[in-house]
Design a protein around this motif. Structure first.
Motif, PDB file in Angstrom:
ATOM      1  N   GLU A   1       0.817  -1.214   0.000  1.00 47.40           N
ATOM      2  CA  GLU A   1       0.000   0.000   0.000  1.00 47.40           C
ATOM      3  C   GLU A   1       0.852   1.266   0.000  1.00 47.40           C
ATOM      4  OE1 GLU A   1      -3.500   0.623   0.134  1.00 47.40           O
ATOM      5  OE2 GLU A   1      -3.501  -1.412  -0.654  1.00 47.40           O
ATOM      6  N   THR A   2       2.183   1.116  -0.078  1.00 54.08           N
ATOM      7  CA  THR A   2       3.089   2.254   0.037  1.00 54.08           C
ATOM      8  C   THR A   2       3.513   2.758  -1.336  1.00 54.08           C
ATOM      9  OG1 THR A   2       3.942   1.381   2.136  1.00 54.08           O
ATOM     10  CG2 THR A   2       5.264   3.064   1.027  1.00 54.08           C
ATOM     11  N   VAL A   3       3.461   4.058  -1.521  1.00 54.53           N
ATOM     12  CA  VAL A   3       3.851   4.676  -2.789  1.00 54.53           C
ATOM     13  C   VAL A   3       5.376   4.726  -2.873  1.00 54.53           C
ATOM     14  CG1 VAL A   3       3.743   6.772  -4.189  1.00 54.53           C
ATOM     15  CG2 VAL A   3       1.749   6.074  -2.843  1.00 54.53           C
ATOM     16  N   VAL A   4       5.937   4.136  -3.941  1.00 61.28           N
ATOM     17  CA  VAL A   4       7.385   4.186  -4.157  1.00 61.28           C
ATOM     18  C   VAL A   4       7.749   4.997  -5.401  1.00 61.28           C
ATOM     19  CG1 VAL A   4       7.820   2.015  -2.943  1.00 61.28           C
ATOM     20  CG2 VAL A   4       7.349   1.978  -5.397  1.00 61.28           C
ATOM     21  N   LYS A   5       6.767   5.275  -6.231  1.00 62.06           N
ATOM     22  CA  LYS A   5       6.983   6.123  -7.401  1.00 62.06           C
ATOM     23  C   LYS A   5       5.643   6.695  -7.825  1.00 62.06           C
ATOM     24  CE  LYS A   5       8.931   6.115 -12.097  1.00 62.06           C
ATOM     25  NZ  LYS A   5       9.535   5.272 -13.169  1.00 62.06           N
ATOM     26  N   LEU A   6       5.656   7.951  -8.279  1.00 65.90           N
ATOM     27  CA  LEU A   6       4.398   8.597  -8.674  1.00 65.90           C
ATOM     28  C   LEU A   6       4.681   9.597  -9.785  1.00 65.90           C
ATOM     29  CD1 LEU A   6       1.584   9.909  -6.395  1.00 65.90           C
ATOM     30  CD2 LEU A   6       2.567  11.419  -8.118  1.00 65.90           C
ATOM     31  N   LYS A   7       3.874   9.565 -10.802  1.00 67.51           N
ATOM     32  CA  LYS A   7       4.014  10.507 -11.905  1.00 67.51           C
ATOM     33  C   LYS A   7       2.645  11.031 -12.318  1.00 67.51           C
ATOM     34  CE  LYS A   7       5.561  10.942 -16.717  1.00 67.51           C
ATOM     35  NZ  LYS A   7       6.132  10.232 -17.878  1.00 67.51           N
ATOM     36  N   PRO A   8       2.376  12.322 -12.126  1.00 64.97           N
ATOM     37  CA  PRO A   8       1.111  12.877 -12.621  1.00 64.97           C
ATOM     38  C   PRO A   8       1.094  12.852 -14.154  1.00 64.97           C
ATOM     39  CG  PRO A   8       2.206  14.382 -11.081  1.00 64.97           C
ATOM     40  CD  PRO A   8       3.191  13.334 -11.456  1.00 64.97           C
ATOM     41  N   VAL A   9      -0.003  12.424 -14.718  1.00 66.25           N
ATOM     42  CA  VAL A   9      -0.169  12.418 -16.172  1.00 66.25           C
ATOM     43  C   VAL A   9      -1.310  13.373 -16.507  1.00 66.25           C
ATOM     44  CG1 VAL A   9      -0.672  11.043 -18.224  1.00 66.25           C
ATOM     45  CG2 VAL A   9       0.634  10.033 -16.336  1.00 66.25           C
ATOM     46  N   PHE A  10      -0.982  14.418 -17.257  1.00 65.90           N
ATOM     47  CA  PHE A  10      -2.012  15.406 -17.584  1.00 65.90           C
ATOM     48  C   PHE A  10      -1.892  15.793 -19.044  1.00 65.90           C
ATOM     49  CE2 PHE A  10       1.319  17.113 -14.756  1.00 65.90           C
ATOM     50  CZ  PHE A  10       2.083  17.824 -15.664  1.00 65.90           C
ATOM     51  N   GLY A  11      -2.639  16.773 -19.474  1.00 61.97           N
ATOM     52  CA  GLY A  11      -2.652  17.190 -20.871  1.00 61.97           C
ATOM     53  C   GLY A  11      -3.958  16.894 -21.572  1.00 61.97           C
ATOM     54  N   TYR A  12      -4.893  16.269 -20.862  1.00 60.67           N
ATOM     55  CA  TYR A  12      -6.159  15.890 -21.482  1.00 60.67           C
ATOM     56  C   TYR A  12      -7.130  17.063 -21.623  1.00 60.67           C
ATOM     57  CZ  TYR A  12      -4.445  11.206 -20.551  1.00 60.67           C
ATOM     58  OH  TYR A  12      -3.686  10.071 -20.517  1.00 60.67           O
ATOM     59  N   LEU A  13      -6.804  18.204 -20.989  1.00 56.87           N
ATOM     60  CA  LEU A  13      -7.670  19.377 -21.071  1.00 56.87           C
ATOM     61  C   LEU A  13      -6.941  20.547 -21.743  1.00 56.87           C
ATOM     62  CD1 LEU A  13     -10.602  19.967 -20.181  1.00 56.87           C
ATOM     63  CD2 LEU A  13      -9.674  21.009 -18.115  1.00 56.87           C
ATOM     64  N   HIS A  14      -5.899  20.234 -22.504  1.00 60.63           N
ATOM     65  CA  HIS A  14      -5.135  21.293 -23.161  1.00 60.63           C
ATOM     66  C   HIS A  14      -5.970  21.958 -24.254  1.00 60.63           C
ATOM     67  CE1 HIS A  14      -1.723  23.546 -24.570  1.00 60.63           C
ATOM     68  NE2 HIS A  14      -1.819  23.019 -25.790  1.00 60.63           N
ATOM     69  N   ARG A  15      -6.047  23.302 -24.202  1.00 59.20           N
ATOM     70  CA  ARG A  15      -6.903  24.044 -25.136  1.00 59.20           C
ATOM     71  C   ARG A  15      -6.140  25.073 -25.963  1.00 59.20           C
ATOM     72  NH1 ARG A  15     -10.390  25.943 -20.344  1.00 59.20           N
ATOM     73  NH2 ARG A  15      -8.281  25.786 -19.543  1.00 59.20           N
TER      74      ARG A  15
END
Length: 342
Positions: free
Chosen positions: A5-19
């Motif tokens: 249950e422990t986070v060892v790596k995290l990467k936000p993925v965005f760009g789906y609302l780019h206008r």
């Protein structure tokens, strides 16, 4: 990436609302881009308007009348109340307090949106600021409504504070969770309540002293630990200070014009040059960098969005935390995807 249950790596993925906001602005008149700024952080259109107007005013050499400066402060601090109340409501929901806190926050938001609609004709996409001032002058009835809301808002905060701040579940879920050091916050360009929660005394209302903020007596709340609890408390305390600013601004609002007589917005062609206008938005420093080549459109238009920049330290705050903690940590950052992606 998880280990159990422990986070060892995290990467936000965005760009789906780019206008394509910035490129559109480079092919639109200066004034024509004002409504687009509403769609960045759509909770805070009036502060978006102000930062953009400030950049153009620097570029074009426009002066803002005193009354308009006061109106800008009033609308900005009402926006800060709206933003922070909703953030606290969403944060409580992220921790499992379903329904009630968020509905209380949205009830107060509705009262403020009623004022915005009465003033600008729109509840969220206000398109209210103009280069050199404001679009319309608030009526006496509007100012009386703003005063009434300001006078009673403290009672709402008292109830919110009593129910949440000392709640043992909230303290267990937030204290010591998602810590951010002041060194990393500064290095990453984090601003706003997230930065001040680490103990760094940096608020553009004091640092840049823009508008008429130097005339008002208010303090800048600071945290000690940089955890989720401090980020929550900073928002609560900042709402108290916004009430103080509103009381002073409404009391001292001068008479006079609300826009620079020299502001011919429809035919605006600033001389060749560059300017950066920034303000202390509810989420942090929101800024607009403009380059003029003397034409009717900006040659270059760049937004400095606090939501996007504050999001860059999410992994640092989440490593070693549980999945459930990561949800709460993200909630304490306070992002709007319209501003993250632009």
């Amino acid at each position: 990436t998880l280990d159990g249950e422990t986070v060892v790596k995290l990467k936000p993925v965005f760009g789906y609302l780019h206008r394509n906001h910035e490129k559109i602005a480079e092919n639109t008149t200066y004034l024509g881009s004002m409504p687009y700024t509403d769609r960045l952080d759509y909770f805070c259109s009036l502060t978006n308007n102000w930062a953009y107007a400030l950049a153009v005013e620097k570029l074009a050499g426009l002066q803002v009348p005193e009354r308009a400066e006061y109106i800008r402060v009033i609308t900005a601090e009402l926006t800060r109340l709206l933003n922070h109340a909703c953030l606290v409501g969403f944060l409580m929901q992220d921790m499992g307090a379903l329904g009630t806190p968020l509905m209380y926050a949205f009830r107060e938001r509705e009262y403020i949106l009623d004022l915005f609609e009465s003033l600008s004709g729109s509840r969220m996409m206000c398109n209210y600021q103009r280069f050199g001032g404001c679009r319309v002058d608030p009526s006496a009835d509007w100012l009386a409504g703003a005063q009434k809301l300001t006078d009673r808002y403290g009672t709402f905060l008292d109830v919110f504070y009593t129910h949440h701040t000392a709640n043992e579940i909230i303290m267990a879920r937030t204290q010591g969770v998602g810590k951010l050091s002041p060194e990393l916050a500064i290095s990453a360009g984090v601003t706003g309540p997230m930065l001040r929660a680490t103990g760094v005394n940096y608020d553009l209302r004091k640092v840049d002293a823009y508008g008429v903020y130097p005339r008002f007596d208010f303090r800048v709340p600071l945290g000690d630990h940089g955890d989720v609890y401090d980020r929550y408390m900073i928002r609560v305390l900042e709402m108290r200070e916004s009430i103080r600013i509103l009381q002073q601004a409404l009391r001292d609002l001068p008479a006079g014009p609300i826009i620079d007589a020299k502001a011919k917005n429809r035919g605006l062609r600033p001389k060749a040059g560059e300017a950066y206008g920034r303000i202390e938005g509810p989420k942090g420093e929101i800024g607009f960098y403009l380059i003029s080549d003397g034409g009717p459109n900006p040659y270059r238009y760049r937004v400095r969005p606090p939501s996007f920049i504050n999001l860059t330290v999410l992994e640092d705050m989440c490593l070693g935390q549980t999945v459930a903690d990561a949800v709460v940590i993200l909630g304490s950052v306070d992002i709007v995807l319209g501003e993250v992606d632009r």
